[in-house]
Design a protein around this motif. Structure first.
Motif: not given
Length: 175
Positions: A56, A59-62, A65, A73, A75, A137
């Motif tokens: 992945y 970053n914590d948002n992705d 996910q 998106q 990514k 994290k």
């Protein structure tokens, strides 16, 4: 009662009808030269089922996910899934789009059903963070990949008691 970090993980991190997403992009070629991760799987409970490695954005948002969202998106998302080797240290190779930092998860799907079984399956992350009440994290679960092959050891954690996960070695050392 379930370990809270697993409850915080999206179901797509462990199951779903879209198991093929990221596999073609992640499949290493014969004599792969990179950029790619060579993940050594340490601390397996047994030699059953499959290993599922996922990459992945770091970053914590992705991180963790839903793969459909990441792919839609544009990514980074890569997946490699293989049966557990009958002997030796299993090594999984996953191609990357470019050198850089990536978050990595590894599931030991012991019954090979493409679903995470809280009581039986194991999980690990690059960086081998200690697992606690929430998902780790991205920074603690990431690795910096170079232009060639980057070696990454991941220790698998299994359920320990009602509320925690730990490597088998740590669990056995406390008995």
């Amino acid at each position: 009662m379930a370990c809270a970090f697993l409850l915080a993980l999206p179901a797509a991190a462990f199951a779903g009808p879209h198991q093929e997403l990221g596999k073609a992009e992640g499949r290493c070629r014969t004599s792969e030269t990179g950029p790619a991760l060579m993940v050594s799987v340490l601390g397996l409970k047994d030699r059953t089922g499959n290993l599922k490695l996922e990459v992945y954005p770091a970053n914590d948002n992705d991180f963790l996910q839903d793969d459909r969202i990441l792919v839609a998106q544009g990514k980074t998302f890569r997946r490699v899934e293989l049966p557990v080797a009958s002997a030796g240290t299993p090594v999984l190779c996953v191609r990357l789009p470019a050198p850089g930092r990536y978050a990595v998860s590894l599931l030991h799907d012991r019954d090979a059903n493409h679903k995470f079984n809280l009581s039986g399956d194991g999980i690990g992350f690059a960086g081998n963070p200690r697992l606690a009440w929430s998902k780790p994290k991205a920074a603690a679960s990431s690795v910096v990949a170079g232009t060639g092959l980057t070696q990454v050891p991941i220790v698998i954690n299994y359920r320990r008691g009602l509320l925690s996960f730990a490597p088998l070695e740590r669990r056995n050392a406390r008995r």
